[in-house]
Each structure stands twice: as C-alpha cells, then as structure tokens.
Design a protein around this motif. Sequence first.
Motif, PDB file in Angstrom:
ATOM      1  N   LEU A 273      42.653  56.769  17.466  1.00 61.87           N
ATOM      2  CA  LEU A 273      43.862  55.816  17.754  1.00 61.87           C
ATOM      3  C   LEU A 273      43.634  54.351  17.320  1.00 61.87           C
ATOM      4  O   LEU A 273      44.110  53.556  17.166  1.00 61.87           O
ATOM      5  N   GLY A 274      42.488  54.195  16.581  1.00 62.79           N
ATOM      6  CA  GLY A 274      41.976  52.939  16.179  1.00 62.79           C
ATOM      7  C   GLY A 274      41.840  51.922  17.390  1.00 62.79           C
ATOM      8  O   GLY A 274      42.395  50.714  17.209  1.00 62.79           O
ATOM      9  N   SER A 275      41.119  52.117  18.498  1.00 64.89           N
ATOM     10  CA  SER A 275      41.286  51.304  19.876  1.00 64.89           C
ATOM     11  C   SER A 275      40.846  49.950  19.532  1.00 64.89           C
ATOM     12  O   SER A 275      40.901  48.931  20.474  1.00 64.89           O
ATOM     13  N   THR A 276      39.747  49.667  18.470  1.00 68.68           N
ATOM     14  CA  THR A 276      39.229  48.330  18.253  1.00 68.68           C
ATOM     15  C   THR A 276      39.859  47.463  17.324  1.00 68.68           C
ATOM     16  O   THR A 276      39.326  46.578  16.972  1.00 68.68           O
ATOM     17  N   ILE A 277      40.978  48.253  16.590  1.00 67.09           N
ATOM     18  CA  ILE A 277      41.725  47.755  15.527  1.00 67.09           C
ATOM     19  C   ILE A 277      42.518  46.466  15.747  1.00 67.09           C
ATOM     20  O   ILE A 277      42.739  45.376  14.961  1.00 67.09           O
ATOM     21  N   GLY A 278      43.126  46.651  16.969  1.00 66.48           N
ATOM     22  CA  GLY A 278      44.328  45.939  17.182  1.00 66.48           C
ATOM     23  C   GLY A 278      45.548  46.366  16.472  1.00 66.48           C
ATOM     24  O   GLY A 278      45.690  47.375  16.113  1.00 66.48           O
ATOM     25  N   GLN A 279      46.589  45.468  16.815  1.00 65.35           N
ATOM     26  CA  GLN A 279      47.938  45.958  16.292  1.00 65.35           C
ATOM     27  C   GLN A 279      48.268  45.084  14.914  1.00 65.35           C
ATOM     28  O   GLN A 279      48.033  43.957  14.828  1.00 65.35           O
ATOM     29  N   GLY A 280      49.357  45.529  14.173  1.00 66.69           N
ATOM     30  CA  GLY A 280      49.959  44.927  13.108  1.00 66.69           C
ATOM     31  C   GLY A 280      50.197  45.886  12.002  1.00 66.69           C
ATOM     32  O   GLY A 280      49.842  47.034  12.137  1.00 66.69           O
ATOM     33  N   ASP A 282      48.960  46.481   9.221  1.00 63.27           N
ATOM     34  CA  ASP A 282      47.837  46.867   8.594  1.00 63.27           C
ATOM     35  C   ASP A 282      46.995  47.872   9.257  1.00 63.27           C
ATOM     36  O   ASP A 282      46.003  48.564   8.773  1.00 63.27           O
ATOM     37  N   SER A 283      47.410  48.123  10.414  1.00 62.12           N
ATOM     38  CA  SER A 283      46.403  48.788  11.551  1.00 62.12           C
ATOM     39  C   SER A 283      46.237  50.320  10.957  1.00 62.12           C
ATOM     40  O   SER A 283      45.143  50.873  11.049  1.00 62.12           O
ATOM     41  N   TRP A 284      47.443  50.888  10.701  1.00 62.35           N
ATOM     42  CA  TRP A 284      47.393  52.386  10.199  1.00 62.35           C
ATOM     43  C   TRP A 284      46.492  52.599   9.050  1.00 62.35           C
ATOM     44  O   TRP A 284      45.596  53.360   9.198  1.00 62.35           O
ATOM     45  N   PHE A 285      46.659  51.472   8.095  1.00 57.41           N
ATOM     46  CA  PHE A 285      45.804  51.683   7.033  1.00 57.41           C
ATOM     47  C   PHE A 285      43.968  51.401   7.193  1.00 57.41           C
ATOM     48  O   PHE A 285      43.320  52.069   6.861  1.00 57.41           O
ATOM     49  N   ILE A 286      43.677  50.489   8.123  1.00 53.11           N
ATOM     50  CA  ILE A 286      42.530  50.166   8.449  1.00 53.11           C
ATOM     51  C   ILE A 286      41.829  51.452   9.526  1.00 53.11           C
ATOM     52  O   ILE A 286      40.788  51.948   9.155  1.00 53.11           O
ATOM     53  N   LEU A 287      42.581  52.022  10.062  1.00 56.40           N
ATOM     54  CA  LEU A 287      42.357  53.180  10.854  1.00 56.40           C
ATOM     55  C   LEU A 287      41.892  54.186   9.761  1.00 56.40           C
ATOM     56  O   LEU A 287      40.745  54.942   9.896  1.00 56.40           O
ATOM     57  N   MET A 288      42.751  54.729   8.953  1.00 59.23           N
ATOM     58  CA  MET A 288      42.261  55.562   8.098  1.00 59.23           C
ATOM     59  C   MET A 288      41.441  55.339   7.316  1.00 59.23           C
ATOM     60  O   MET A 288      40.209  56.411   6.974  1.00 59.23           O
ATOM     61  N   GLU A 289      41.306  54.217   6.876  1.00 53.47           N
ATOM     62  CA  GLU A 289      40.000  53.671   6.055  1.00 53.47           C
ATOM     63  C   GLU A 289      38.561  53.868   6.732  1.00 53.47           C
ATOM     64  O   GLU A 289      37.601  54.201   6.140  1.00 53.47           O
ATOM     65  N   ARG A 290      38.572  53.331   7.981  1.00 49.93           N
ATOM     66  CA  ARG A 290      37.468  53.499   8.999  1.00 49.93           C
ATOM     67  C   ARG A 290      37.201  55.127   9.216  1.00 49.93           C
ATOM     68  O   ARG A 290      35.777  55.175   9.078  1.00 49.93           O
ATOM     69  N   LEU A 291      38.062  55.643   9.379  1.00 50.73           N
ATOM     70  CA  LEU A 291      37.893  57.384   9.636  1.00 50.73           C
ATOM     71  C   LEU A 291      37.188  57.767   8.197  1.00 50.73           C
ATOM     72  O   LEU A 291      36.017  58.454   8.639  1.00 50.73           O
ATOM     73  N   ALA A 292      37.537  57.468   7.285  1.00 52.45           N
ATOM     74  CA  ALA A 292      36.765  57.866   5.865  1.00 52.45           C
ATOM     75  C   ALA A 292      35.367  57.306   5.774  1.00 52.45           C
ATOM     76  O   ALA A 292      34.507  57.948   5.382  1.00 52.45           O
ATOM     77  N   GLU A 293      35.241  55.885   6.075  1.00 49.37           N
ATOM     78  CA  GLU A 293      34.123  55.276   6.091  1.00 49.37           C
ATOM     79  C   GLU A 293      33.031  56.042   7.048  1.00 49.37           C
ATOM     80  O   GLU A 293      31.962  56.262   6.459  1.00 49.37           O
ATOM     81  N   ASN A 294      33.353  56.273   8.306  1.00 46.20           N
ATOM     82  CA  ASN A 294      32.403  57.006   9.296  1.00 46.20           C
ATOM     83  C   ASN A 294      32.229  58.279   9.044  1.00 46.20           C
ATOM     84  O   ASN A 294      30.776  58.731   9.212  1.00 46.20           O
TER      85      ASN A 294
END
Length: 304
Positions: A273-280, A282-294
């Motif tokens: 859910l990207g619970s620490t990313i916040g809203q906006g 860009d959030s979906w893109f940050i979520l996907m990038e973080r999943l890949a990074e982790n």
Amino acid sequence: MRISLTLLLLLFSSPCFSAPNIVVSIAPIHSLVSSLTKGISEPMLLLRQGGSPHSSSLRPSQARALAEADLLIWVGPELESFLTVPIGRLVKPSAEMQLLKLQGLKLLSQRHGGFWEDDQHADEPSHDEQSINPHIWLSPDITRHIVASICKRLIQIDPKNATAYKQNRENLQRRIDLLEQSLKKQLIPIQTRPYMVFHDAYPYLEDAFSLNAIGSIRISAERAPGARRLQQIQSKISESAAVCLFSEPQFSPALASSLAKSSGLKLGELDPLGSTIGQGEDSWFILMERLAENLLNCLGEVPE
C-alpha cells in the motif's frame, strides 16, 4: 454603466459548473486518479496513511464524504471490507465504481497448498478456494486498464473537461509504460531467486515481472503467534528453498527478524500500500520503485 450591468447579469444567469466530487479508497488508486484530474480537481483519499483497508472504520467526516461523492472509486469488498455496508447505505448507486468489477481484467485467485497459507486476517472471514486476490494495482498492465476505465467514467460525469482528462490519461499511460520497462530490466537478475512473504499480496507483481515467490506465512498483525505457531512457521520456512523472507510494516520487526534469523534467511520488507509514502500523483510510481528496490536489496545476493 449599462454594459457593466449587462455583463453582471450574464455572469449571474450563466450556469455554474463545478468539478465532480471524487472520493478514492486507498493511496495507490488515489495517486492514479490524482494524475487523471490534474488541473481540474483534487480527489479525496478516504484511507489515510497507515490505515489498513481490512480493519478500518469510518469517521463522521468520511461518511459525509461518501454521501456527497459524485464518484467513489474503490477496489472491492475483497480488500476494503469495511466499506461494504457504508456504501450500501450512503453512496448513490450511480456514483460507485468498483474496480474488481471492470470488464477485461485478468484477476488472480488467492493461493493455497504447499508453502502458501490462506491470506486471512484476524478480522476477516476465511477465503474460499475461489477467492480473488484484490491487489490489482501492482500490475502495470492492469493499472493501465484501470486508468483508461476511470478516465472514461470521469468524462461521462464531467464532459466539459474531456480534453483535459484525455491528455492527462495519455501522460499517465506514458509514465506507466516507461516505469514498467525500467523495472523489467532491473528485476531480471533476481527472477529465479525464491522467497517467502508474510501474506499473499503480490501475485500481480510476480506475474508482471516473472518473480519467484514460493510461499506465505499467515500471521495476524494484531496478535503475536504463540510458541507452537512459531515453531510451525519456522519449520515451514526451513523446509522451503527461500532465500529471503519479506515482512510488512504492520508486523513486529522483532518477530520478523527472529523468524528470518532462526531460518537462516535474509530479511526484507515489502509494503503493497505504500503506507509511508503519502499521497499525490507520484505515489504509485514511488510505491512500485520501492518494491523493486527492496526485492533487489534482499534477493540480489544469495547468502552462503
């Protein structure tokens, strides 16, 4: 003076158009809708940072927002179970948009058997064999389908902004395409590395990028497992060929660390859910990038 009065009369007699009132249930979908409505309106996010779609309850302000919504976008009762009753009572039937009911989606079922346990939360009924996995926003292909469907619905309820919605959709689709291409290249080195997750939230991500999750552990975020349950989990992990165990933010870091250490696995964290990313937007893109990074950080090197 007559000209001024005439202009004023024209202004006050003209119909007053306002942007539709849009409410979105969870942050990843809210991000996509924010991109589609950019320059037109700002959708309301119903479930704020850190909230769980499985166990939330509505505040009076949120109930009011549902009643006033021209469009409510949610995934479906398989995810936001707390919304089922309020939607029936508060939301205009014409305003509801349930994404799991969209035509043409390639939906995946919850996995059972082997190293997969029922993805069951303490406050939810058991899933049956045919239950749908609702985490559809983790597939770029499905996300493109969602974006196109929401854009079509926005144009239906707000036709005067059709051109802007279409342009926003094209820009968003282009960003999704570029991100998908980038992530596919990044994730190639770890596609065969086996790993386990705390609950079965990622089949769409795995399907999109050919990842090799081999099982899940069912643990309630609200209650720590007893000694017998811990022993069962440790045995299960040890029997698997997993390289890494991925926890989620709502689970105890100490518990996750203990399980990984006792089983000789590396420990990572995934947050669907990207619970620490916040809203906006860009959030979906940050979520996907973080999943890949982790995933890369934990699976990039096989422990000796």
